[in-house]
Every structure is written in C-alpha cells, then in structure tokens.
Design an enzyme around this catalytic site. Structure first.
Site: not given
Ligand SMILES: Cc1ncc(COP(=O)(O)OP(=O)(O)O)c(N)n1
Ligand SMILES: Cc1nc(C(=O)O)sc1CCOP(=O)(O)O
Ligand SMILES: [Mg+2]
Length: 213
Positions: A43, A112, A141
């Site tokens: 990512r 998501s 995030k």
């Molecule tokens: C496994 C997984 N779940 C949720 C997310 C979040 O994707 P998204 O809502 O597109 O947000 P970004 O990651 O693009 O900021 C994820 N990356 N992976």
């Molecule tokens: C990549 C990503 N997606 C999210 C979502 O809510 O869709 S939260 C997230 C980051 C998760 O990081 P951490 O394990 O440090 O909390």
C-alpha cells in the site's frame, strides 16, 4: 452465514515503506512471513506508478520465494504489470466490476465496506473478499467513516458469506475477539511494521488467531 472457503489466509500484512520506521520493507515483510503472515498487500500512497511498480517487483521476489500471495493497493496498472495475485480497492477507487473487465485472468479483488448499506451493492457482489473498514479507528488511516467494532463484525458475518478481513488498530489485544466475532482474517500495519521484532509479532498474532478459530 458460513464463510466462503476460497480465502484460507488468516494473517494479512499491509505494508508500505513509510510504515516501516526507516527499516527495509523487504526485511520487514520477510520476517513477518517467517513469523506466520500468509498474505501481503503493498500500500504505497505516496509513490508514482513507476516507483510503486519497482517496489512491488522487489517485494514480489520475496513473497514468491515463500509462496505468499501479493496484493496491490488501489493501482490497477501496477497490479496487472506485476502479475500480482490480487488488488484491494475501496469505495472511492476503481470499482471491482470494472477491474474484472480489465484484468480478466482470475485476479482476486478485495473491497472495503465502510457502511452497512454497502454490503448489498453490485460492486460488493463483484468482489472476492471484504475489508471491514475500520474495526477500530487508527492513526495509520484517518479518512475513515465509522468504527464497526466487534459487534459490527458479527452483524456483517450474519449478512454475507464472503471472507471478512478485520482491519484498523488490530493487534494482540483484539485479534482473537475479531475472529470469534466472525472475521476470517486479521490485517495489520502497525502491529507488525512497528514491532521491534516483526517476526515475533507475527508469530504471536498467528497463534492468537489459530487458538480463536
Ligand atoms: C484488507 C484491506 N482492507 C481495507 C483497506 C482499505 O482500502 P481503502 O478503503 O481503499 O483505503 P486505502 O487503503 O486505499 O487508503 C485495505 N487497504 N486493505
Ligand atoms: C490500510 C487500512 N485500511 C483501513 C480501513 O479501515 O479500511 S485501516 C488501515 C490501516 C491499518 O493500520 P493499523 O494496523 O496500523 O491500524
Ligand atoms: Mg483504496
């Protein structure tokens, strides 16, 4: 509802260079895999497509060595050129149905889910697994909408048979609860990328998950 068995992965590492505290992401990813991570998503929100592709190719050399699937976040061009295992997109990204039209050779598409009504869309139908976004709000995030909590996982589990990925501040204190609530897989950034030992952190999470199944 019984989960679909086509997604056997339990511990999902989401990684970027920026999240690795100055350490080499390839080292972090390899240590995490040795500890028990069984799927990895790259990512990179800050890189252009060329730099993303270069980092992705380096990471794929590592994941391929261990037979671990590599998922690309958001960027379909990178995912297709790399020959990644899959792509993960959200509600404001390319829609899964369009991805399927462009990338026709059996890719896996993660999607998501940020709000309850999104469970019943054509795009959700077109996806292979769902990210519960987020289970708990997280500094990693910040552009998220609601917190699902473990009750939210339970509600989604009752409404879909798609594999469910719990993401958002998941760690050793809440991973088992999320699995017991119906998640199939736990996705983490900080709990592994910020750990002194990514390998030990992954091993501990994997054991907690396996014991909760
Ligand atoms: C496994 C997984 N779940 C949720 C997310 C979040 O994707 P998204 O809502 O597109 O947000 P970004 O990651 O693009 O900021 C994820 N990356 N992976
Ligand atoms: C990549 C990503 N997606 C999210 C979502 O809510 O869709 S939260 C997230 C980051 C998760 O990081 P951490 O394990 O440090 O909390
Ligand atoms: Mg996205």
């Amino acid at each position: 509802m019984k989960p679909d068995l086509l997604f056997p992965y339990r511990l999902y590492l989401v990684i970027s260079e920026a999240d690795c505290q100055g350490r080499d992401p390839l080292w972090v990813a390899e240590q995490a895999i040795l500890g028990g991570v069984d799927i990895v998503q790259l990512r990179e929100k800050q890189l252009d497509t060329d730099a993303f592709l270069l980092n992705a190719a380096r990471l794929k050399a590592v994941t391929d060595r261990y037979g671990v699937p590599l998922v690309i976040n958001d960027n379909l061009a990178v995912a297709v050129q790399l020959g990644a295992w899959g792509i993960h997109v959200g509600q404001r990204d390319l829609p899964p149905s369009l991805i399927r039209k462009v990338w026709t050779d059996g890719c896996s598409v993660g999607y998501s889910i940020e709000q309850p009504e999104q469970l019943y869309s054509k795009e959700t139908e077109a996806s292979d697994y769902l990210g519960i976004s987020p289970v708990f709000s997280t500094a990693t995030k910040t552009d998220t909408i609601i917190e699902w909590g473990t009750d939210g996982i339970r509600q989604i589990r009752q409404r879909t048979s798609k594999p469910l990925i719990a993401i958002g501040r998941m760690d050793r204190t809440n991973a088992a609860d999320a699995i017991r609530a119906g998640a199939d897989c736990i996705a983490v950034v900080s709990a592994i990328c910020s750990a002194d030992s990514p390998r030990d952190a992954a091993a501990e999470l994997k054991e907690l998950i396996n014991n909760a199944l």
